[in-house]
Design an enzyme around this catalytic site. Structure first.
Site, PDB file in Angstrom:
ATOM      1  N   GLY A   1       0.839  -1.208   0.000  1.00 14.53           N
ATOM      2  CA  GLY A   1       0.000   0.000   0.000  1.00 14.53           C
ATOM      3  C   GLY A   1       0.867   1.248   0.000  1.00 14.53           C
TER       4      GLY A   1
ATOM      5  N   ARG B   1       0.907  -4.935  -5.043  1.00 16.44           N
ATOM      6  CA  ARG B   1       1.134  -6.132  -4.223  1.00 16.44           C
ATOM      7  C   ARG B   1       1.284  -7.264  -5.231  1.00 16.44           C
ATOM      8  NH1 ARG B   1      -3.101  -3.457  -1.041  1.00 16.44           N
ATOM      9  NH2 ARG B   1      -2.144  -2.748   0.895  1.00 16.44           N
TER      10      ARG B   1
ATOM     11  N   ASP C   1       5.577  -5.255   5.773  1.00 14.02           N
ATOM     12  CA  ASP C   1       6.161  -6.581   6.047  1.00 14.02           C
ATOM     13  C   ASP C   1       6.111  -7.525   4.844  1.00 14.02           C
ATOM     14  OD1 ASP C   1       3.434  -6.741   6.302  1.00 14.02           O
ATOM     15  OD2 ASP C   1       3.465  -8.029   8.080  1.00 14.02           O
TER      16      ASP C   1
ATOM     17  N   THR D   1       4.325   2.343   5.480  1.00 13.77           N
ATOM     18  CA  THR D   1       2.920   1.936   5.612  1.00 13.77           C
ATOM     19  C   THR D   1       2.248   2.882   6.581  1.00 13.77           C
ATOM     20  OG1 THR D   1       1.425   0.292   6.598  1.00 13.77           O
ATOM     21  CG2 THR D   1       3.693   0.142   7.269  1.00 13.77           C
TER      22      THR D   1
ATOM     23  N   ASP E   1       0.008   2.107   8.562  1.00 10.69           N
ATOM     24  CA  ASP E   1      -0.489   1.376   9.731  1.00 10.69           C
ATOM     25  C   ASP E   1       0.436   1.408  10.952  1.00 10.69           C
ATOM     26  OD1 ASP E   1      -2.638   0.751   8.217  1.00 10.69           O
ATOM     27  OD2 ASP E   1      -2.174  -1.377   7.971  1.00 10.69           O
TER      28      ASP E   1
ATOM     29  N   ASP F   1       2.588  -0.670  11.891  1.00 12.62           N
ATOM     30  CA  ASP F   1       2.548  -1.940  12.620  1.00 12.62           C
ATOM     31  C   ASP F   1       3.853  -2.735  12.553  1.00 12.62           C
ATOM     32  OD1 ASP F   1       2.204  -2.338   9.931  1.00 12.62           O
ATOM     33  OD2 ASP F   1       0.640  -3.842  10.119  1.00 12.62           O
TER      34      ASP F   1
ATOM     35  N   ARG G   1      -5.821  -2.880   9.134  1.00 17.39           N
ATOM     36  CA  ARG G   1      -6.384  -4.219   8.910  1.00 17.39           C
ATOM     37  C   ARG G   1      -6.068  -5.142  10.077  1.00 17.39           C
ATOM     38  NH1 ARG G   1      -5.115  -5.674   3.154  1.00 17.39           N
ATOM     39  NH2 ARG G   1      -3.076  -5.113   3.937  1.00 17.39           N
TER      40      ARG G   1
HETATM   41  O1  F6P Z   1      -1.529   0.164   3.780  1.00 13.46           O
HETATM   42  C1  F6P Z   1      -2.165  -0.564   4.791  1.00 13.46           C
HETATM   43  C2  F6P Z   1      -3.629  -0.431   4.606  1.00 13.46           C
HETATM   44  O2  F6P Z   1      -3.916   0.919   4.556  1.00 13.46           O
HETATM   45  C3  F6P Z   1      -4.520  -1.116   5.627  1.00 13.46           C
HETATM   46  O3  F6P Z   1      -4.744  -0.375   6.777  1.00 13.46           O
HETATM   47  C4  F6P Z   1      -5.752  -1.379   4.834  1.00 13.46           C
HETATM   48  O4  F6P Z   1      -6.486  -2.442   5.330  1.00 13.46           O
HETATM   49  C5  F6P Z   1      -5.200  -1.710   3.504  1.00 13.46           C
HETATM   50  O5  F6P Z   1      -4.004  -0.986   3.390  1.00 13.46           O
HETATM   51  C6  F6P Z   1      -6.112  -1.444   2.346  1.00 13.46           C
HETATM   52  O6  F6P Z   1      -5.379  -1.542   1.180  1.00 13.46           O
HETATM   53  P1  F6P Z   1      -5.911  -1.690  -0.302  1.00 13.46           P
HETATM   54  O7  F6P Z   1      -7.185  -0.961  -0.395  1.00 13.46           O
HETATM   55  O8  F6P Z   1      -4.817  -1.097  -1.118  1.00 13.46           O
HETATM   56  O9  F6P Z   1      -6.049  -3.142  -0.542  1.00 13.46           O
END
Ligand code: F6P
Length: 323
Positions: free
Chosen positions: A12, A73, A104, A127, A129, A131, A173
């Site tokens: 992301g 991804r 990660d 990221t 997040d 995390d 997430r």
């Molecule tokens: O980058 C992490 C994140 O923002 C998470 O918090 C979220 O669940 C996810 O990406 C959503 O990503 P996408 O919409 O790109 O699949």
């Protein structure tokens, strides 16, 4: 002496990635290293889709969200064929180092890659997040929480005018770190995150004692909370407290965009600079991060295995300050 490195952004996107790319490119140029920027993360390595990045290629990007290299991804990079193609391209281009900006999943990819080709790989935690272990703040987190807090402030205005309860869902997430800090800064009355179990039951209980003089109440829910998101939380509250005038707001991808904050730009620049220096020093399979204002390196094997946990004291702070 390292002569040529690659750089890519993966997973992301997050605000500050561009500042990090810029720092890598200009640091490399300063030390006489050529840089290839790969497009759409590992997909670009597989397809040999790259462009040479010179200091002027990264002009006017430090303040921009997203990533000029684009991101993905990559499913293909999880296959033997994908890795093989990437390895062949790395060998053909004579890359000696690679900076991977991502989370990660991206570092797992980097670990796999370095099993197949002799290349120095350094990660920069990118990221929203936050995390990952090995850094206090990942690239993107500070901007994301500022975006969330601005949204909470706006929602608070309308909530107060109508004496409403708002359930606001934020990203995360698997982690409640965006939720936690934005709950403190936004003056939230409650917090629901994946790291705390039974928080829905606790909330229902707690609501019995909510001060009646409050004209607005904000509940922050991380998308990964086990209750199942903001609409589910709102449903459960409605069952118990039908008298509440309740609304739901899901902030979504606005949290991923926008101009990076000052702190973000500075940290991303420091991390990018150190990532290139680390490659020059012969380090590999590590993530560059900042802990207590000091640069530090964490092996990928540790960074991908552990998650940054919630600070118990900050959890308590939400509780105390919401009275
Ligand atoms: O980058 C992490 C994140 O923002 C998470 O918090 C979220 O669940 C996810 O990406 C959503 O990503 P996408 O919409 O790109 O699949």
């Amino acid at each position: 002496m390292i002569k040529k490195i690659g750089i890519l952004t993966s997973g992301g996107d997050s605000p500050g990635m561009n500042a990090c790319i810029r720092a890598c490119v200009r640091t490399a140029a300063y030390y006489g290293i050529q840089v290839f920027g790969y497009k759409r993360g590992y997909e670009g390595l597989i397809d040999n889709d790259f462009l040479e990045l010179k200091p002027e290629s990264v002009s006017g990007i430090i303040h921009k969200g997203g990533t000029i290299l684009k991101t993905a991804r990559s499913k293909r990079f999880m296959t033997d064929e994908g890795i093989e193609q990437a390895v062949n391209n790395i060998k053909r281009s004579q890359l000696e180092g690679l900076v991977v900006i991502g989370g990660d999943g991206s570092f797992k990819g980097a670990m796999e890659l370095s099993k197949h080709v002799s290349i120095k790989v350094i990660g920069c935690a990118g990221t929203i997040d936050n995390d990952l272990v090995g850094t206090d703040f990942t690239i993107g987190y500070d901007t994301a929480i500022n975006t969330v807090v601005e949204a909470i402030d706006r929602i608070r205005d309308t909530a107060e005018s109508h004496d409403r309860v708002f359930v606001i869902e934020v990203m995360g997430r698997d982690a409640g770190l965006i939720a936690l800090r934005s709950a403190i800064a936004g003056g939230a009355e409650a917090l629901l995150v994946p790291e705390i179990k039974h928080d829905m039951e606790d909330l229902i209980e707690k609501m019995k004692n909510w001060r009646s003089s409050k004209s607005s109440r904000i509940i922050i829910v991380a998308e990964g909370d086990e209750t199942g998101g903001a609409y589910k939380v709102a449903e459960k509250i409605k069952e118990q407290y039908p008298e509440f005038d309740l609304r739901v707001s899901i902030l979504g991808h606005i949290q991923r965009g926008g101009n990076p904050t000052c702190m973000e730009r500075v940290n991303a620049s420091i991390v990018g600079f150190n990532a290139v220096k680390a490659i020059m020093e012969g380090r590999s399979n590590e993530m560059a991060g900042i802990i207590n204002n000091k640069i530090c390196f964490t092996p990928f094997s540790r960074a991908v295995k552990h998650r940054q946990s919630l600070d118990k004291e900050l959890e308590l702070l939400v509780e105390i300050l919401s009275s």
